[in-house]
Design an enzyme around this catalytic site. Structure first.
Site, mmCIF file in Angstrom:
data_model
loop_
_atom_site.group_PDB
_atom_site.id
_atom_site.type_symbol
_atom_site.label_atom_id
_atom_site.label_comp_id
_atom_site.label_asym_id
_atom_site.label_seq_id
_atom_site.Cartn_x
_atom_site.Cartn_y
_atom_site.Cartn_z
ATOM 1 N N ASP A 113 0.764 -1.134 -0.128
ATOM 2 C CA ASP A 113 -0.034 -0.172 0.034
ATOM 3 C C ASP A 113 0.673 1.154 0.272
ATOM 4 O O ASP A 113 0.660 1.864 -0.283
ATOM 5 C CB ASP A 113 -0.836 -0.225 1.360
ATOM 6 C CG ASP A 113 -1.836 0.747 1.539
ATOM 7 O OD1 ASP A 113 -2.892 1.323 0.194
ATOM 8 O OD2 ASP A 113 -2.107 2.074 2.009
ATOM 9 N N LYS A 158 1.423 4.398 -2.345
ATOM 10 C CA LYS A 158 1.398 5.942 -2.410
ATOM 11 C C LYS A 158 3.264 6.826 -3.208
ATOM 12 O O LYS A 158 2.665 7.757 -3.526
ATOM 13 C CB LYS A 158 1.036 5.824 -0.804
ATOM 14 C CG LYS A 158 0.011 5.445 -0.655
ATOM 15 C CD LYS A 158 -0.440 5.802 0.397
ATOM 16 C CE LYS A 158 -1.851 5.907 1.420
ATOM 17 N NZ LYS A 158 -1.859 5.824 2.759
#
Length: 913
Positions: free
Chosen positions: A769, A773
């Protein structure tokens, strides 16, 4: 049996049905002498004129006393000027007995010294009269039943309104008129045809009856009131364009004579009907009663003409299409003229002509809402600042015309050739087509014009025939027809003195993804006209109206993924909806909500106070194609946005298609911007080339302004050197609490119980995750990296990556606490802490995700809870990085970030700041 209706003064000549029908009349109808009405006074007799002249002498017995009385009456002079006010009441206003009483009450209470009241036929009566003629022409025997319905309608109305001699006199005239009409219609039935002038005479009875009824009701109040058959006064000349031109000189002469014989301070006049110079009854055609009132206003030089109708005034746009349309307090004559020409429900353009000469204002008022002041149409001087502190829009109103086609005549041989335009429009004239709008490029290479779609086939054929030689020789390249078009016109007298009106108009259309097919603007600049696709017309109307009138910026929204984040967003929208409408003129309408299995759709907007219950009760099987079509297909709402609150890559794969179709996309879903580089670049290229917006602030910092801060730095010319941060709220919480003697597995368990982790904590601990980003920020900074180019240090022990379940993973995790405990001890020994960070190294064109050590005085070491922190090192912020810090996890803040993007979209689309 008397054939001529007694409502016709003996001074008139009736039109001929036809030569054939006149012969029929003479065979089957003996004619008796006309009986004159006490209300409509005869003057003289004229012959019945037709193709075969049938002359009838109308006899009258006049006593010496009558002559003396007439001479005395003729001495009465017609007063003109401000003492007169004109009122016009349409068919709806006099549609029932109760409404006629209401009209009489308005007339009686009007404090003007003198009043002339123009009335239409009762509601639907004119249509009923035309229907009688059509049935008789078609030899349909039911015309007799239809005529009985006309009789009954007026008989029952009179019985309710009148009594005594007034009732008896009206019913006697009514029955005599009906009997005469039966004879006329019988003749039409036999002939199978009626001329236009004869039809005009028949349908004019509706106005006669309503005028008689209203004048009788006014007299019941004790006031003097005279009824005027305007065929005795108004003289008009028919034209070749199915219109009539008033003869003001002759009409004025006849008015003076009529008034000398019928002087009264209250006059009820018939609308719609008039006579030709040959005294043949005719009508004023479309909107004839309004035209009658305006002509009377000019003849009397009245102080004001009031048109009573069933709306509060003139709207800035059709309220059936734009619910936020507002009542306009004042319009100039030119503005009203332009709006009515382009189809606005104002007045017929010809209605304005008579009153303009004498600066007589026209007021449009609602008979059913007397408290509404209505709209005044007058000269513009003195009302530029009518709204006080409010900034008045340079565009007063918008109007549309549907069912049009564009005809484009194109060719290099047209340039500089005199007479080409004349030849084009001469051909159009020859087929009787009406040209609504013309547009020509200054190069003279092409001319395009709009005509009604029903006429375009004949126009195209005429042009093909007229220019066959030029087409064959190549001087003209094509005569093309573009069907299914509509015209949108923006009208305003202040447009001429306000720079940028056209730019604002076109910008609003572009942002609503509306393609303009043709443009026209006159040098007066009172209107700007554009041609758009018919299916885009209402959408375009709402878009431009919203931009100029600051009405609610309406966005049709579809919410995908009503889970934790999506559900929270829907609740936030529910709680803030009223404030957004009242203070910011923003109307966010959720037209659909869909999950993976079920969806809820609405045509007007889902009630968000009960959306969960509605989804259970009215939900249907989820269908993404149907969902998007429903949300985007509502042309009453100019803007559409899809809000994707999922983490689904399949949903993200639709973004490009949605943007291409003019649908704005807002999402916290990272899959599109961190997916394959080729797809990402294709998506961003489309976004930059269109007026469709793609907002994704929530993909990196939840509710924190990370993306917008980065974009702001780049757009203002700063150069990004490095972006470093703690991007995971979950991992921030874990390492902020991984202190002292606590084990790593205990902290992970605590975070899971508190709801900070995904159902399977490995999704957070893997670092994927955070890597997504990092890749999003790297691409925003201009780096062309794939997700696989980012090295990621996973916190999931290698043996546990393949654990069968989250429960098994959590059970075995304590076995691997020792490794992280050792790293923590080493960091603490040097006065440092462990933090899981992502880094974008723009200078070296790379990114990393790893566990790093920071001094305790470093900003990254001073976080608490689940806060995120991001440091931007740039040319401007090199020595002291720009830091953004705050909560980086949780449904409330993530939904808030998405909500902020929605409001940002509304601002871009025209909402006030």
């Amino acid at each position: 049996m008397a054939f001529f209706p007694s409502s016709l003064s003996p001074s008139y000549s009736l039109p001929n049905l036809s030569s054939k029908s006149n012969k029929i009349f003479t065979k089957i109808h003996p004619f008796s002498f006309l009986q004159r009405h006490p209300i409509f006074r005869p003057r003289s007799s004229l012959p019945f004129q037709g193709r075969e002249s049938l002359n009838f002498n109308l006899l009258a017995s006049v006593t010496t006393a009558d002559v003396l009385l007439d001479e005395a009456v003729q001495e009465v002079q017609l007063p003109k000027g401000d003492t007169w006010s004109i009122h016009k009441f349409g068919g709806t206003c006099v549609g029932t007995s109760e409404r006629i009483r209401n009209v009489a009450n308005i007339v009686v209470k009007d404090e003007s010294e003198r009043k002339l009241v123009v009335v239409s036929a009762m509601s639907k009566v004119t249509d009923m009269m035309y229907d009688l003629i059509h049935k008789a022409e078609a030899r349909d025997d039911s015309y007799i039943i239809s005529l009985d319905a006309v009789l009954e309608k007026h008989k029952s109305t009179a019985t309710d309104l009148l009594e005594g001699d007034d009732l008896a006199n009206f019913l006697a005239r009514l029955h005599q008129d009906i009997n005469n009409l039966k004879a006329m219609l019988r003749a039409i039935y036999i002939a199978g045809h009626a001329t236009e002038s004869f039809s005009d005479f028949v349908v004019g009875h509706g106005e006669l009856w309503s005028a008689q009824l209203l004048s009788a009701v006014v007299r019941k109040s004790g006031l003097g009131c005279t009824c005027m058959d305007t065929r005795e006064v108004l003289v008009v000349n028919p034209t070749s364009t199915n219109q009539v031109d008033p003869d003001y000189v002759e009409s004025s002469r006849r008015l003076k004579k009529w008034y000398s014989e019928n002087s009264s301070d209250i006059i009820v006049a018939t609308g719609f009907i008039a006579s030709t110079p040959q005294n043949i009854p005719t009508t004023l055609k479309r909107d004839g009663s309004d035209f009658s009132a305006a002509i009377m206003g000019a003849l009397f030089k009245a102080c004001q003409v009031t048109i009573w109708t069933d709306v509060d005034g003139v709207y800035s746009a059709d309220p059936r299409k734009v619910s936020e349309a507002v009542i306009l307090k004042k319009l100039s004559y030119q503005e009203a003229w332009e709006m009515s020409y382009f189809g606005a429900n104002v007045l017929h353009p010809r209605t304005i002509i008579p009153v303009m000469k004498y600066d007589i204002p026209i007021v449009i008022r609602n008979i059913f809402n007397l408290s509404a002041p209505g709209t005044m149409i007058c000269r513009p001087d003195g009302f530029e600042n009518e709204d006080g502190d409010r900034v008045e829009s340079p565009v007063k109103g918008f109007a549309t015309i549907d069912n049009l086609a564009l005809v484009n005549v194109e060719g290099t041989g047209m340039a500089g050739v005199p007479g080409t335009a004349s030849a084009i429009f001469g051909a159009v004239r020859d087929v009787g087509a009406n040209v609504i709008m013309i547009s020509q490029a200054s190069s003279e290479h092409s001319v395009c014009f709009a005509v009604p779609e029903k006429e375009v086939k004949a126009v195209s054929a005429a042009l093909e025939s007229r220019f066959r030689q030029a087409l064959d020789a190549g001087r003209l390249s094509q005569i093309a027809v573009i069907p299914n078009c509509s015209i949108l016109a923006a009208v305003g007298q202040k447009m001429a003195s306000t720079p940028g009106v056209s730019a604002t108009l076109f910008d609003a259309l572009a942002k609503a993804n509306i393609n303009i097919r043709a443009i026209a603007q006159g040098c007066s600049e009172y209107n700007v006209t554009v041609v758009v696709k018919r299916e885009d017309c209402i959408k375009a109307l709402r878009a431009v109206h919203s931009r100029f009138y600051l009405s609610r910026t309406t966005i049709a929204m579809g919410i995908i993924g009503p889970g934790l984040i999506g559900g929270t967003l829907l609740d936030q929208l529910r709680d803030q909806a009223a404030v957004l409408k009242e203070k910011f003129n923003i109307d966010l309408r959720v037209m659909g909500i869909t999950g993976s299995k079920a969806m809820l759709l609405s045509d007007t907007g889902i009630d968000l106070s009960i959306w969960r219950d509605l989804q259970k009760e009215q939900g249907e099987k989820a269908d993404m194609q149907k969902f998007v079509q429903h949300v985007h297909g509502n042309h009453f709402i100019p803007n559409t946005a899809i809000v994707d609150c999922t983490a689904d890559s399949h949903v993200a794969s639709h973004y490009h298609d949605w943007l291409r179709r003019g649908i704005h996309v807002i999402t916290p879903n990272k899959k599109a911007n961190s997916g394959p580089l080729e797809q990402y670049l294709k998506l961003r290229t489309l976004q930059r080339q269109s007026y469709t917006h793609y907002f994704y602030e929530g993909t990196v910092g939840a509710g924190l302004p990370i993306i917008s801060t980065l974009q702001g730095l780049l757009e203002t010319g700063d150069k990004i050197l490095r972006i470093e941060g703690i991007f995971s709220g979950t991992l921030s919480y874990i390492f902020n609490n991984f202190v002292g003697a606590r084990t790593f597995s205990d902290v992970v368990k605590e975070a899971k119980v508190a709801g900070y982790t995904e159902p399977d904590p490995r999704d957070d601990l893997s670092g994927t995750d955070v890597a997504r980003k990092v890749i999003i920020l790297a691409r925003e900074s201009g780096l062309k990296l794939e997700l696989a180019d980012i090295p990621v240090q996973s916190l999931v022990p290698e043996p546990l990556k393949d654990s069968a379940s989250a429960e098994e993973f959590m059970e075995k995790l304590p076995q691997y606490d020792q490794d992280l405990a050792k790293q923590r001890q080493e960091a603490e020994a040097t006065g440092e802490v462990l933090r899981y960070v992502g880094v974008v190294d723009v200078v070296n064109k790379k990114g990393t995700v790893e566990l790093r050590r920071y001094k305790k005085e470093h900003p990254f070491a001073q976080l608490s809870g689940s806060d995120n922190i991001i440091a931007f090192s740039t040319q401007r912020y090199e020595k002291q990085p720009l830091i953004v810090r705050g909560p980086g996890a949780g449904a409330e803040v993530t939904a808030g970030g998405v909500f902020s993007d929605i409001l940002r979209l509304a601002s871009y689309l025209g909402a006030p700041s």
